[in-house]
Design a protein around this motif. Structure first.
Motif, PDB file in Angstrom:
ATOM      1  N   ALA A   1       0.842  -1.193   0.000  1.00  0.00           N
ATOM      2  CA  ALA A   1       0.000   0.000   0.000  1.00  0.00           C
ATOM      3  C   ALA A   1       0.881   1.248   0.000  1.00  0.00           C
ATOM      4  O   ALA A   1       1.944   1.273   0.634  1.00  0.00           O
ATOM      5  N   TRP A   2       0.429   2.246  -0.730  1.00  0.00           N
ATOM      6  CA  TRP A   2       1.043   3.573  -0.709  1.00  0.00           C
ATOM      7  C   TRP A   2      -0.028   4.551  -0.225  1.00  0.00           C
ATOM      8  O   TRP A   2      -1.164   4.539  -0.754  1.00  0.00           O
ATOM      9  N   ILE A   3       0.314   5.369   0.762  1.00  0.00           N
ATOM     10  CA  ILE A   3      -0.598   6.396   1.247  1.00  0.00           C
ATOM     11  C   ILE A   3       0.171   7.713   1.193  1.00  0.00           C
ATOM     12  O   ILE A   3       1.205   7.859   1.851  1.00  0.00           O
ATOM     13  N   ASP A   4      -0.319   8.634   0.376  1.00  0.00           N
ATOM     14  CA  ASP A   4       0.385   9.897   0.152  1.00  0.00           C
ATOM     15  C   ASP A   4      -0.575  11.052   0.384  1.00  0.00           C
ATOM     16  O   ASP A   4      -1.604  11.159  -0.288  1.00  0.00           O
ATOM     17  N   TYR A   5      -0.213  11.919   1.331  1.00  0.00           N
ATOM     18  CA  TYR A   5      -1.052  13.073   1.607  1.00  0.00           C
ATOM     19  C   TYR A   5      -0.297  14.349   1.251  1.00  0.00           C
ATOM     20  O   TYR A   5       0.746  14.655   1.835  1.00  0.00           O
ATOM     21  N   ASP A   6      -0.839  15.051   0.275  1.00  0.00           N
ATOM     22  CA  ASP A   6      -0.288  16.339  -0.126  1.00  0.00           C
ATOM     23  C   ASP A   6      -1.111  17.411   0.568  1.00  0.00           C
ATOM     24  O   ASP A   6      -2.210  17.753   0.111  1.00  0.00           O
ATOM     25  N   GLY A   7      -0.598  17.912   1.683  1.00  0.00           N
ATOM     26  CA  GLY A   7      -1.349  18.878   2.485  1.00  0.00           C
ATOM     27  C   GLY A   7      -1.521  20.222   1.796  1.00  0.00           C
ATOM     28  O   GLY A   7      -2.493  20.938   2.051  1.00  0.00           O
ATOM     29  N   ALA A   8      -0.571  20.581   0.929  1.00  0.00           N
ATOM     30  CA  ALA A   8      -0.689  21.855   0.208  1.00  0.00           C
ATOM     31  C   ALA A   8      -1.890  21.810  -0.727  1.00  0.00           C
ATOM     32  O   ALA A   8      -2.631  22.786  -0.853  1.00  0.00           O
ATOM     33  N   LEU A   9      -2.090  20.647  -1.352  1.00  0.00           N
ATOM     34  CA  LEU A   9      -3.252  20.476  -2.247  1.00  0.00           C
ATOM     35  C   LEU A   9      -4.493  20.035  -1.487  1.00  0.00           C
ATOM     36  O   LEU A   9      -5.612  20.179  -1.986  1.00  0.00           O
ATOM     37  N   GLY A  10      -4.318  19.473  -0.301  1.00  0.00           N
ATOM     38  CA  GLY A  10      -5.439  18.899   0.435  1.00  0.00           C
ATOM     39  C   GLY A  10      -5.962  17.652  -0.266  1.00  0.00           C
ATOM     40  O   GLY A  10      -7.149  17.520  -0.555  1.00  0.00           O
ATOM     41  N   ASN A  11      -5.053  16.726  -0.537  1.00  0.00           N
ATOM     42  CA  ASN A  11      -5.420  15.541  -1.320  1.00  0.00           C
ATOM     43  C   ASN A  11      -4.736  14.298  -0.766  1.00  0.00           C
ATOM     44  O   ASN A  11      -3.527  14.298  -0.527  1.00  0.00           O
ATOM     45  N   LEU A  12      -5.545  13.247  -0.540  1.00  0.00           N
ATOM     46  CA  LEU A  12      -5.021  11.971  -0.048  1.00  0.00           C
ATOM     47  C   LEU A  12      -5.187  10.918  -1.132  1.00  0.00           C
ATOM     48  O   LEU A  12      -6.290  10.721  -1.660  1.00  0.00           O
ATOM     49  N   GLN A  13      -4.098  10.256  -1.458  1.00  0.00           N
ATOM     50  CA  GLN A  13      -4.168   9.158  -2.416  1.00  0.00           C
ATOM     51  C   GLN A  13      -3.725   7.871  -1.730  1.00  0.00           C
ATOM     52  O   GLN A  13      -2.765   7.864  -0.964  1.00  0.00           O
ATOM     53  N   VAL A  14      -4.454   6.801  -2.021  1.00  0.00           N
ATOM     54  CA  VAL A  14      -4.118   5.476  -1.500  1.00  0.00           C
ATOM     55  C   VAL A  14      -4.044   4.518  -2.682  1.00  0.00           C
ATOM     56  O   VAL A  14      -4.961   4.489  -3.521  1.00  0.00           O
ATOM     57  N   ARG A  15      -2.970   3.782  -2.732  1.00  0.00           N
ATOM     58  CA  ARG A  15      -2.785   2.783  -3.804  1.00  0.00           C
ATOM     59  C   ARG A  15      -2.571   1.411  -3.196  1.00  0.00           C
ATOM     60  O   ARG A  15      -2.037   1.289  -2.089  1.00  0.00           O
TER      61      ARG A  15
END
Ligand SMILES: [Ca+2]
Ligand SMILES: [Ca+2]
Length: 280
Positions: free
Chosen positions: A176-190
């Protein structure tokens, strides 16, 4: 000369990439230094590998593992993590339960409970990304094979994906990859069945503004079992305190440059062979 040029280019590319101030990196769990193990969590050997067994394949277990020290995240909470996990030795009656949750929280390195709550239930000031292989009803989307984004210890997921590309309880490694870009306010989970992020399936691409009530956070995992059980093993884990998705298997250590350079040399040879083949 060409080899040296390629190596220099690779070094320049590395120098240009953003660097995490804090990176937890466990290629295995032969050492759990830097981690706080709670409840039924333990280091274990699965027969071939040293893993982090967050709960063992027994009735009514609960465990959690967190970074011993708090990690100070930026004000926007950006982070990236990747982990490989394996659920195995499922019980016969239910075929495994209850799953594994990646947790980021600002309370303490010792929190976490059990059972259907997957060790996550009741942890305030937290984000949980759950991989749940037991159907507890509507809060699970009536699915026994789903992922969810949870907040503040509530296992009734705020966002659910019940169409996973893999069976969580198959006994095979999943990553699993969990990436949170706080500047964009976006969470992606793979989720994928190899270490190749580009080949993994995007489970969530979710706009959200994370608020953990503070930026000194503990990163880790929770798990629980009930009447159904399995070993819930984390096989390897990387966590970074910046949005910096884990693409490669690892950043090469200086000692590995020789291998990398040989690799580039090999790549050149393969390309030359391919060209020769295409020309034939
Ligand atoms: Ca469940
Ligand atoms: Ca669930």
């Amino acid at each position: 000369m060409k080899t040296l040029f390629l190596a220099a280019a690779a070094m320049a590319a590395l120098a240009a990439s953003p660097a995490a101030a804090v990176e937890l990196n466990f290629s295995d769990f032969s050492s759990t230094a830097g981690l706080q193990l709670n409840g039924d969590a333990a280091a274990a050997n699965d027969g071939t590998r040293d893993v982090l067994r967050v709960t063992p394949a027994l009735l009514g277990q609960s465990g959690s593992v967190f970074s011993t020290n708090a990690i100070t995240l930026g004000a926007d909470y950006s982070f990236s993590t990747r982990f490989t996990f394996n659920f195995n030795q499922q019980d016969d009656a239910f075929g495994g339960a209850d799953g594994l949750v990646f947790v980021l929280q600002t309370n303490a390195n010792s929190v976490g409970g059990g059972g259907g709550g997957i060790g996550y239930e009741g942890i305030p000031n937290s984000l949980g990304v759950e991989f749940d292989d037991f159907n507890n009803g509507s809060g699970d989307g009536d699915s026994g094979n789903h992922a969810g984004i949870d907040f503040n210890g509530d296992v009734n997921s705020a966002f659910l994906n019940t169409s996973l590309p893999f069976l969580l309880s198959s006994g095979s490694d999943l990553t699993a990859w969990i990436d949170y870009d706080g500047a964009l306010g976006n969470l992606q989970v793979r989720l994928g069945n190899s270490l190749d992020r580009s080949a993994a399936t995007l489970l969530f691409d979710q706009a959200l503004t994370l608020d953990l009530g503070g930026t000194d956070a503990f990163a880790g995992f929770t798990s629980g079992t009930g009447s159904g059980w399995a070993n819930h093993d984390v096989v390897s884990w990387t966590f970074r305190d910046t949005f910096e998705p884990v693409i490669s298997t690892s950043v090469p250590e200086p000692a590995n440059w020789a291998l990398l350079i040989m690799g580039f040399g090999g790549m050149g040879a393969a390309l030359r062979r391919r060209r020769a083949f295409a020309a034939a």
